[in-house]
Design an enzyme around this catalytic site. Sequence first.
Site, PDB file in Angstrom:
ATOM      1  N   GLY A   1       0.819  -1.208   0.000  1.00 14.10           N
ATOM      2  CA  GLY A   1       0.000   0.000   0.000  1.00 14.10           C
ATOM      3  C   GLY A   1       0.851   1.256   0.000  1.00 14.10           C
ATOM      4  N   ARG A  49       1.236  -5.511  -5.589  1.00 11.97           N
ATOM      5  CA  ARG A  49       1.372  -6.670  -4.703  1.00 11.97           C
ATOM      6  C   ARG A  49       1.649  -7.880  -5.589  1.00 11.97           C
ATOM      7  NH1 ARG A  49      -0.450  -4.766   0.195  1.00 11.97           N
ATOM      8  NH2 ARG A  49      -1.970  -3.064   0.118  1.00 11.97           N
ATOM      9  N   ASP A  61       4.485  -4.109   6.435  1.00 13.94           N
ATOM     10  CA  ASP A  61       4.780  -5.450   6.942  1.00 13.94           C
ATOM     11  C   ASP A  61       5.016  -6.462   5.819  1.00 13.94           C
ATOM     12  OD1 ASP A  61       4.592  -7.390   9.414  1.00 13.94           O
ATOM     13  OD2 ASP A  61       3.319  -8.271   7.877  1.00 13.94           O
ATOM     14  N   GLY A  62       4.118  -6.509   4.844  1.00 15.59           N
ATOM     15  CA  GLY A  62       4.271  -7.459   3.745  1.00 15.59           C
ATOM     16  C   GLY A  62       5.533  -7.202   2.935  1.00 15.59           C
ATOM     17  N   THR A 104       4.041   3.108   5.830  1.00 14.32           N
ATOM     18  CA  THR A 104       2.662   2.630   5.911  1.00 14.32           C
ATOM     19  C   THR A 104       1.880   3.551   6.836  1.00 14.32           C
ATOM     20  OG1 THR A 104       1.215   0.877   6.793  1.00 14.32           O
ATOM     21  CG2 THR A 104       3.447   0.989   7.675  1.00 14.32           C
ATOM     22  N   ASP A 111      -0.453   2.635   8.643  1.00 17.72           N
ATOM     23  CA  ASP A 111      -0.968   1.843   9.765  1.00 17.72           C
ATOM     24  C   ASP A 111      -0.137   1.975  11.035  1.00 17.72           C
ATOM     25  OD1 ASP A 111      -2.865   0.912   7.956  1.00 17.72           O
ATOM     26  OD2 ASP A 111      -1.639  -0.823   7.402  1.00 17.72           O
ATOM     27  N   ASP A 170       2.192   0.102  12.100  1.00 11.68           N
ATOM     28  CA  ASP A 170       2.140  -1.217  12.740  1.00 11.68           C
ATOM     29  C   ASP A 170       3.455  -1.992  12.645  1.00 11.68           C
ATOM     30  OD1 ASP A 170       2.067  -1.651  10.023  1.00 11.68           O
ATOM     31  OD2 ASP A 170       0.432  -3.110  10.077  1.00 11.68           O
ATOM     32  N   MET A 201      -8.830   3.416   8.768  1.00  8.40           N
ATOM     33  CA  MET A 201      -7.972   2.306   8.367  1.00  8.40           C
ATOM     34  C   MET A 201      -6.970   1.989   9.481  1.00  8.40           C
ATOM     35  SD  MET A 201      -7.455   3.353   4.343  1.00  8.40           S
ATOM     36  CE  MET A 201      -7.000   1.752   3.668  1.00  8.40           C
ATOM     37  N   GLY A 202      -6.034   1.090   9.174  1.00  8.12           N
ATOM     38  CA  GLY A 202      -5.062   0.684  10.187  1.00  8.12           C
ATOM     39  C   GLY A 202      -4.767  -0.797  10.165  1.00  8.12           C
ATOM     40  N   ARG A 203      -5.479  -1.533   9.283  1.00 10.19           N
ATOM     41  CA  ARG A 203      -5.327  -2.976   9.201  1.00 10.19           C
ATOM     42  C   ARG A 203      -5.606  -3.604  10.556  1.00 10.19           C
ATOM     43  NH1 ARG A 203      -0.740  -6.778   6.881  1.00 10.19           N
ATOM     44  NH2 ARG A 203       0.358  -6.013   8.715  1.00 10.19           N
ATOM     45  N   GLY A 237     -10.799  14.542  19.886  1.00 13.89           N
ATOM     46  CA  GLY A 237     -11.767  14.593  20.980  1.00 13.89           C
ATOM     47  C   GLY A 237     -12.953  13.678  20.802  1.00 13.89           C
ATOM     48  N   ARG A 268     -26.303  15.473  23.078  1.00 13.59           N
ATOM     49  CA  ARG A 268     -27.134  14.843  22.054  1.00 13.59           C
ATOM     50  C   ARG A 268     -26.354  14.386  20.818  1.00 13.59           C
ATOM     51  NH1 ARG A 268     -29.694  14.126  25.667  1.00 13.59           N
ATOM     52  NH2 ARG A 268     -31.780  14.830  26.236  1.00 13.59           N
ATOM     53  N   HIS A 269     -25.041  14.521  20.853  1.00 14.13           N
ATOM     54  CA  HIS A 269     -24.250  14.028  19.715  1.00 14.13           C
ATOM     55  C   HIS A 269     -22.981  13.358  20.226  1.00 14.13           C
ATOM     56  CE1 HIS A 269     -22.123  17.831  20.474  1.00 14.13           C
ATOM     57  NE2 HIS A 269     -21.073  17.233  19.916  1.00 14.13           N
ATOM     58  N   ARG A 272     -25.350   7.770  12.182  1.00 10.07           N
ATOM     59  CA  ARG A 272     -24.802   7.845  10.832  1.00 10.07           C
ATOM     60  C   ARG A 272     -23.394   7.245  10.825  1.00 10.07           C
ATOM     61  NH1 ARG A 272     -29.270   8.508   9.626  1.00 10.07           N
ATOM     62  NH2 ARG A 272     -30.261  10.235   8.497  1.00 10.07           N
TER      63      ARG A 272
END
Length: 319
Positions: free
Chosen positions: A11, A72, A103-104, A125, A127, A129, A169-171, A185, A214-215, A243
């Site tokens: 990626g 890939r 990683d890959g 990346t 991610d 990670d 995202m983040g795998r 926040g 309320r939100h 939503r």
Amino acid sequence: MKKIGVLTSGGDAPGMNAAIRAVVRKGIYHGLDVYGVYYGYQGLINGDIKKMELGSVGDIIQKGGTSLYTSRSQEFKTDEGQQKGIEQMKKLGIEGLVVIGGDGSFRGAKKITEKGFPCIGVPGTIDNDIPGTDFTVGFDTALNTVIQAVDKIRDTATSHERTYVIEVMGRDAGDLALWAGVSAGAESVLIPEKSDEFEDVIERIKRGHERGKRHSIILVAEGVGSGLEFGKKIEEAMGIETRVTVLGHTQRGGSPTANDRVLASRLGAKAVDLLLDGQGGKMVGIQGNEIVAHDIIKVLDMAHKPELSMYQLSKELSI
């Protein structure tokens, strides 16, 4: 060492171009011939390799994506594919390779290393990670993209008094959701490392309603599950309008932040230094603002651990 190669794989991540630029210009500065490998490991197998000049990387530091393109490759997962890639480099006299990716991509670099070819990994990346580094190239830019989206969605959430679930995202890692949750926040954050706390999310929404709120903004890391499914579960549990926004690949694009440009430049330059020093089988990273190098084989045997103190902080600040 007289000739080195550089490729991007897996990626894309903002800042990859800055890393490519650093490898090419640092290498040329030290008298090396630097070759760009196009389309990742598949391009390595196919021999899609071209010599880079100073001008080859001009005006790319500010651009997202990767000017070397990426892919890939299933073929490179085989011993035969890996050997083909090594032979293509040997034909051109390339003696070392810098791999920019996640990683890959590092697992591919590990295979090359195990076959005796010097290879250095640069973590790129969104991610965040990869063990052995506090931050990966692209994480800061993606984080800012998420924050900007959350800020805008909060305006609408406030106006319509709705609960919004935002999937990031983040795998399999929760870093992106966690850091975004603290900095934007968010009322609740769900990450793979703490994925069993859905009931706590419901309790937080209830407590908020009791004091007139309320939100709510709830961030869900993709490693936990679908944001759409969590939105439905919240509606069923609370009976409130919810939503869902899936940010998707907007997080992978865009001009890299200053932090990512500097980090990529430092890591790319360090990778060249290691090859010039005759070292291979390493991964470069940043720890405590110091550029470090680790054995790439050992790093991939380690598990990534997010900073869970940040998770506790997010809960304490969103009461």
